[in-house]
Design a protein around this motif. Structure first.
Motif, PDB file in Angstrom:
ATOM      1  N   LEU A  43     -13.862 -33.497 114.495  1.00 17.70           N
ATOM      2  CA  LEU A  43     -14.284 -33.045 113.166  1.00 17.70           C
ATOM      3  C   LEU A  43     -15.689 -33.552 112.894  1.00 17.70           C
ATOM      4  O   LEU A  43     -16.022 -34.698 113.199  1.00 17.70           O
ATOM      5  CB  LEU A  43     -13.345 -33.577 112.083  1.00 17.70           C
ATOM      6  N   ARG A  44     -16.504 -32.690 112.310  1.00 10.72           N
ATOM      7  CA  ARG A  44     -17.861 -33.073 111.901  1.00 10.72           C
ATOM      8  C   ARG A  44     -18.104 -32.541 110.495  1.00 10.72           C
ATOM      9  O   ARG A  44     -17.607 -31.487 110.142  1.00 10.72           O
ATOM     10  CB  ARG A  44     -18.903 -32.473 112.836  1.00 10.72           C
ATOM     11  N   ILE A  45     -18.884 -33.273 109.749  1.00 14.95           N
ATOM     12  CA  ILE A  45     -19.278 -32.826 108.413  1.00 14.95           C
ATOM     13  C   ILE A  45     -20.784 -32.634 108.432  1.00 14.95           C
ATOM     14  O   ILE A  45     -21.536 -33.557 108.761  1.00 14.95           O
ATOM     15  CB  ILE A  45     -18.852 -33.837 107.333  1.00 14.95           C
ATOM     16  N   ALA A  46     -21.235 -31.443 108.082  1.00 16.71           N
ATOM     17  CA  ALA A  46     -22.663 -31.111 108.114  1.00 16.71           C
ATOM     18  C   ALA A  46     -23.364 -31.708 106.899  1.00 16.71           C
ATOM     19  O   ALA A  46     -22.852 -31.661 105.781  1.00 16.71           O
ATOM     20  CB  ALA A  46     -22.850 -29.600 108.141  1.00 16.71           C
ATOM     21  N   THR A  47     -24.530 -32.277 107.150  1.00 11.69           N
ATOM     22  CA  THR A  47     -25.374 -32.818 106.085  1.00 11.69           C
ATOM     23  C   THR A  47     -26.829 -32.470 106.385  1.00 11.69           C
ATOM     24  O   THR A  47     -27.151 -31.993 107.460  1.00 11.69           O
ATOM     25  CB  THR A  47     -25.257 -34.355 105.979  1.00 11.69           C
ATOM     26  N   ARG A  48     -27.679 -32.736 105.412  1.00  9.88           N
ATOM     27  CA  ARG A  48     -29.127 -32.617 105.601  1.00  9.88           C
ATOM     28  C   ARG A  48     -29.708 -34.004 105.685  1.00  9.88           C
ATOM     29  O   ARG A  48     -29.216 -34.921 105.017  1.00  9.88           O
ATOM     30  CB  ARG A  48     -29.778 -31.910 104.396  1.00  9.88           C
ATOM     31  N   PRO A  49     -30.767 -34.200 106.454  1.00 12.36           N
ATOM     32  CA  PRO A  49     -31.397 -35.525 106.450  1.00 12.36           C
ATOM     33  C   PRO A  49     -32.108 -35.769 105.120  1.00 12.36           C
ATOM     34  O   PRO A  49     -32.561 -34.836 104.454  1.00 12.36           O
ATOM     35  CB  PRO A  49     -32.399 -35.450 107.605  1.00 12.36           C
ATOM     36  N   VAL A  50     -32.191 -37.031 104.742  1.00  8.22           N
ATOM     37  CA  VAL A  50     -32.891 -37.413 103.504  1.00  8.22           C
ATOM     38  C   VAL A  50     -34.382 -37.197 103.733  1.00  8.22           C
ATOM     39  O   VAL A  50     -34.938 -37.601 104.746  1.00  8.22           O
ATOM     40  CB  VAL A  50     -32.609 -38.887 103.154  1.00  8.22           C
ATOM     41  N   GLU A  51     -35.028 -36.538 102.753  1.00 10.61           N
ATOM     42  CA  GLU A  51     -36.465 -36.309 102.855  1.00 10.61           C
ATOM     43  C   GLU A  51     -37.202 -37.614 102.562  1.00 10.61           C
ATOM     44  O   GLU A  51     -36.859 -38.346 101.635  1.00 10.61           O
ATOM     45  CB  GLU A  51     -36.890 -35.222 101.875  1.00 10.61           C
ATOM     46  N   GLN A  52     -38.208 -37.903 103.347  1.00 10.56           N
ATOM     47  CA  GLN A  52     -38.976 -39.123 103.178  1.00 10.56           C
ATOM     48  C   GLN A  52     -39.777 -39.072 101.878  1.00 10.56           C
ATOM     49  O   GLN A  52     -40.318 -38.047 101.517  1.00 10.56           O
ATOM     50  CB  GLN A  52     -39.933 -39.334 104.361  1.00 10.56           C
ATOM     51  N   GLY A  53     -39.857 -40.181 101.193  1.00  9.30           N
ATOM     52  CA  GLY A  53     -40.651 -40.247  99.977  1.00  9.30           C
ATOM     53  C   GLY A  53     -39.862 -39.967  98.718  1.00  9.30           C
ATOM     54  O   GLY A  53     -40.403 -39.881  97.633  1.00  9.30           O
ATOM     55  N   LYS A  54     -38.553 -39.817  98.844  1.00 13.03           N
ATOM     56  CA  LYS A  54     -37.734 -39.579  97.646  1.00 13.03           C
ATOM     57  C   LYS A  54     -36.803 -40.712  97.410  1.00 13.03           C
ATOM     58  O   LYS A  54     -36.379 -41.420  98.226  1.00 13.03           O
ATOM     59  CB  LYS A  54     -36.921 -38.279  97.814  1.00 13.03           C
TER      60      LYS A  54
END
Length: 139
Positions: free
Chosen positions: A128-139
């Motif tokens: 099982l995997r859960i899809a995410t987005r990487p955290v944008e730098q500078g936020k």
């Protein structure tokens, strides 16, 4: 001896067969083309430790959970939890060790994600995997 010249008929190209062929080609390409990535318009949550995953040899099935309660398994709409369980059982018959990628929107109710994870665990799906987005730098 002089021969009488025959009047040449103007040459006309009949466009009807050409148009028919173009429309048939257009219909053929429209039917055979699929756009799987464009159908999933999800706002995935962010994670600081997310990493891109390598493609596996086995088939990865994509389960999309929308904030409004809709569920899609590989671009096929599913009505409820029982429908999800039945569809996953069908997939298990053809693929003994499937991988399931869960793509849940940020605003998806927690209960819906838990239901999907519980259903997969009941059926014995291990990957099982859960899809995410990487955290944008500078936020």
């Amino acid at each position: 001896m002089q021969f009488k010249r025959q009047a040449n008929d103007p040459v006309q190209v009949n466009m009807t067969p050409l148009i028919d062929v173009v429309f048939l080609l257009l219909i053929f390409f429209m039917v055979t083309t699929s756009f799987p990535d464009q159908q999933l318009n999800l706002q995935l949550p962010t994670a600081g430790t997310s990493e891109p995953q390598e493609q596996q040899k086995d088939r990865i099935f994509s389960l999309a959970l929308y904030a409004d309660g809709r569920i899609q398994l590989d671009d096929q709409e599913i009505e409820n939890a029982e429908g999800l369980k039945a569809r996953l059982q069908q997939l298990l018959e053809n693929h003994p060790e499937p991988a399931l990628l869960i793509r849940a929107e940020q605003q998806t109710p927690h209960q819906q994600l838990v239901m999907a994870l519980d259903t997969a665990r009941q059926l014995g799906i291990q990957q099982l995997r859960i899809a995410t987005r990487p955290v944008e730098q500078g936020k």
